[in-house]
Design an enzyme around this catalytic site. Structure first.
Site, mmCIF file in Angstrom:
data_model
loop_
_atom_site.group_PDB
_atom_site.id
_atom_site.type_symbol
_atom_site.label_atom_id
_atom_site.label_comp_id
_atom_site.label_asym_id
_atom_site.label_seq_id
_atom_site.Cartn_x
_atom_site.Cartn_y
_atom_site.Cartn_z
ATOM 1 N N LYS A 162 0.827 15.499 0.039
ATOM 2 C CA LYS A 162 1.761 14.502 -0.479
ATOM 3 C C LYS A 162 3.081 15.182 -0.828
ATOM 4 O O LYS A 162 3.818 15.560 0.065
ATOM 5 C CB LYS A 162 1.089 13.732 -1.605
ATOM 6 C CG LYS A 162 0.009 12.825 -0.985
ATOM 7 C CD LYS A 162 -0.964 12.211 -1.904
ATOM 8 C CE LYS A 162 -1.918 11.339 -1.081
ATOM 9 N NZ LYS A 162 -3.168 11.035 -1.762
ATOM 10 N N SER B 54 -2.932 6.088 -7.714
ATOM 11 C CA SER B 54 -2.291 6.104 -6.400
ATOM 12 C C SER B 54 -1.666 4.771 -6.003
ATOM 13 O O SER B 54 -0.695 4.754 -5.252
ATOM 14 C CB SER B 54 -3.285 6.561 -5.341
ATOM 15 O OG SER B 54 -4.448 5.773 -5.383
ATOM 16 N N HIS C 253 -1.125 12.775 -6.677
ATOM 17 C CA HIS C 253 0.259 12.291 -6.757
ATOM 18 C C HIS C 253 1.052 12.954 -7.884
ATOM 19 O O HIS C 253 2.163 12.532 -8.188
ATOM 20 C CB HIS C 253 0.286 10.769 -6.923
ATOM 21 C CG HIS C 253 -0.287 10.054 -5.751
ATOM 22 N ND1 HIS C 253 0.440 9.770 -4.621
ATOM 23 C CD2 HIS C 253 -1.535 9.613 -5.517
ATOM 24 C CE1 HIS C 253 -0.333 9.161 -3.742
ATOM 25 N NE2 HIS C 253 -1.538 9.054 -4.259
HETATM 26 C C1 LIG Z 1 -4.420 10.695 -1.206
HETATM 27 C C2 LIG Z 1 -5.403 10.889 -2.311
HETATM 28 C C3 LIG Z 1 -6.557 11.646 -2.111
HETATM 29 C C4 LIG Z 1 -6.951 12.160 -0.761
HETATM 30 O O1 LIG Z 1 -6.190 13.238 -0.372
HETATM 31 P P1 LIG Z 1 -6.036 13.571 1.178
HETATM 32 O O2 LIG Z 1 -5.587 14.962 1.223
HETATM 33 O O3 LIG Z 1 -5.053 12.583 1.720
HETATM 34 O O4 LIG Z 1 -7.405 13.373 1.778
HETATM 35 C C5 LIG Z 1 -7.366 11.885 -3.194
HETATM 36 N N1 LIG Z 1 -7.078 11.369 -4.410
HETATM 37 C C6 LIG Z 1 -5.995 10.604 -4.621
HETATM 38 C C7 LIG Z 1 -5.720 10.077 -5.992
HETATM 39 C C8 LIG Z 1 -5.132 10.327 -3.575
HETATM 40 O O5 LIG Z 1 -4.066 9.554 -3.771
#
Ligand SMILES: *Cc1c(COP(=O)(O)O)cnc(C)c1O
Length: 385
Positions: free
Chosen positions: A234, A175, A203
């Site tokens: 995302k 991330s 991602h």
């Molecule tokens: C953003 C993210 C999460 C968390 O997801 P949310 O739906 O924002 O709580 C989990 N793992 C990774 C790798 C992330 O980048």
């Protein structure tokens, strides 16, 4: 009370503050009232403002209302939960799927449901905080392997043959770095050492793979990833998360995953938006292609200005600064010049690797990207980083 801790953070350039952002139009937002180019959102395809998602959510809102009332085990699964899970399983090519309220809830719910004191977790050193917290909640021993280091992972695996289960867990697209885990090799190791493999596609969902189905499609290893987790918040422009796998895995999670059992279910409009996003991504490669083309353009442009970046085909472009104060300075200067990209500092990233984490959107124009690159180029020349 608390002031001392806050001053400590401020003195060490680690204080975080919220700023008001509104009016996203695909490339720009108003940040505290000022129009700026948005280069830190994970809404990579701009789907959060896509008419199809907005319409789907609006119709669900009219039909089902705003809230879901209770946990799904208490007041029932709605038709849109079922529909979304059916679509996820189709999209991922698995027997079944389960949705969670967020990616954070998914990781902290899944990991403790599948491993405990009798097992061992093998976790990449740069895994997301929600994975780290899921590992902690599981009470399982955790062996952290050096980032993407297969030899280290194998050494650790070979010492753990006595454990009931070995769970390898990794981000697919990291991330804060944007690099991709070597999942084909990791899945071979999982097979060799009879380990479970869990991959976090937060991602990668909607981004990686010929049809945007994520890392297992990208590597052609769908059958070898036992627990495929990803998010809707995302690239899919909605909210929430999923896990895809066997029917038995999903049934176990319904019975054991505390963040699923003890939390009010996702509201119908959110599920409707997620379903619409899956349909869009699966049937329309155009946005994804535009994103990749933008990423390449930005990379080339930075390169021409002497700014080196890794070249993974992901929308995350970290500009490494080192200290938190340099990262903050760079982020302030960027903002002065109309570019919004946040400084990422410890504990989100390891000490000494503070950075500006820039993200590319499919909806950025050539001019947007060239402007951002030119600003970074001038700052590089000025020796700011
Ligand atoms: C953003 C993210 C999460 C968390 O997801 P949310 O739906 O924002 O709580 C989990 N793992 C990774 C790798 C992330 O980048």
């Amino acid at each position: 009370m608390f002031e001392q801790e806050l001053s400590y953070l401020r003195d060490h350039n680690l204080l975080r503050q919220l700023s008001r952002v509104e009016g996203f139009d695909g490339s720009h937002v108003r940040l505290e009232g000022k129009n700026v180019l948005l280069m830190c959102s994970n809404d990579y395809l701009g789907l959060s403002i896509h008419p199809t998602l907005i319409q789907a959510a609006g119709e669900a809102l009219e039909r089902y209302g705003t809230g879901s009332g209770a946990s799904r085990l208490v007041s029932g699964t709605g038709p849109l939960h079922e529909e979304l899970e059916y679509k996820v399983a189709q999209f991922k090519g698995t027997e079944a799927a389960l949705v969670f309220n967020t990616g954070y809830a998914a990781n902290t719910g899944i990991i403790p449901a599948v491993v405990d004191e009798r097992d061992v977790i093998l976790s990449d050193s740069l895994n997301h905080a929600s994975i780290i917290d899921g590992c902690r909640l599981s009470k399982s021993p955790v062996d952290v392997y050096r980032h993407c280091d297969l030899d280290h992972l194998e050494t650790l695996l070979s010492k753990r043959s006595a454990c009931r289960r070995r769970l390898i867990v990794t981000d697919s697209v990291f991330s804060m770095d944007g690099d991709i885990a070597p999942l084909r090799d990791i899945s071979s190791l999982a097979e060799k050492y009879d380990a479970l493999l869990m991959v976090d596609d937060a991602h990668a969902t909607g981004i990686l793979g010929e049809n945007g189905r994520g890392s297992s499609e990208h590597f052609g290893i769908s059958g070898n990833v036992h627990i495929q987790m990803g998010t809707f918040g995302k690239a899919l422009g909605s909210f929430g998360a999923y896990v895809a796998g066997t029917r038995a895995l999903i049934d176990l999670l319904v019975n054991r995953s505390r963040s699923f059992m003890y939390s009010t279910a996702l509201p119908a409009p959110v599920c409707a938006a997620s379903s619409a996003a899956l349909d869009l991504v699966a049937h329309d490669p155009l946005l994804r292609k535009r994103l990749l083309a933008n990423r390449e353009k930005f990379g080339r442009s930075l390169h021409a200005r002497g700014i080196a970046i890794a070249d993974a085909p992901t929308p995350i472009v970290p500009i490494l600064c080192g200290t938190s104060s340099t990262a903050l300075r760079l982020s302030h200067e960027l903002l002065d010049q109309g570019v919004f990209a946040s400084a990422i500092r410890p504990p989100t990233v390891p000490q000494g690797t503070s950075r500006i984490r820039m993200t590319i959107l499919a909806t950025h124009t050539d001019q947007d990207l060239e402007a951002a690159s030119a600003i970074l180029g001038r700052m590089k020349q000025d020796g700011i980083f």
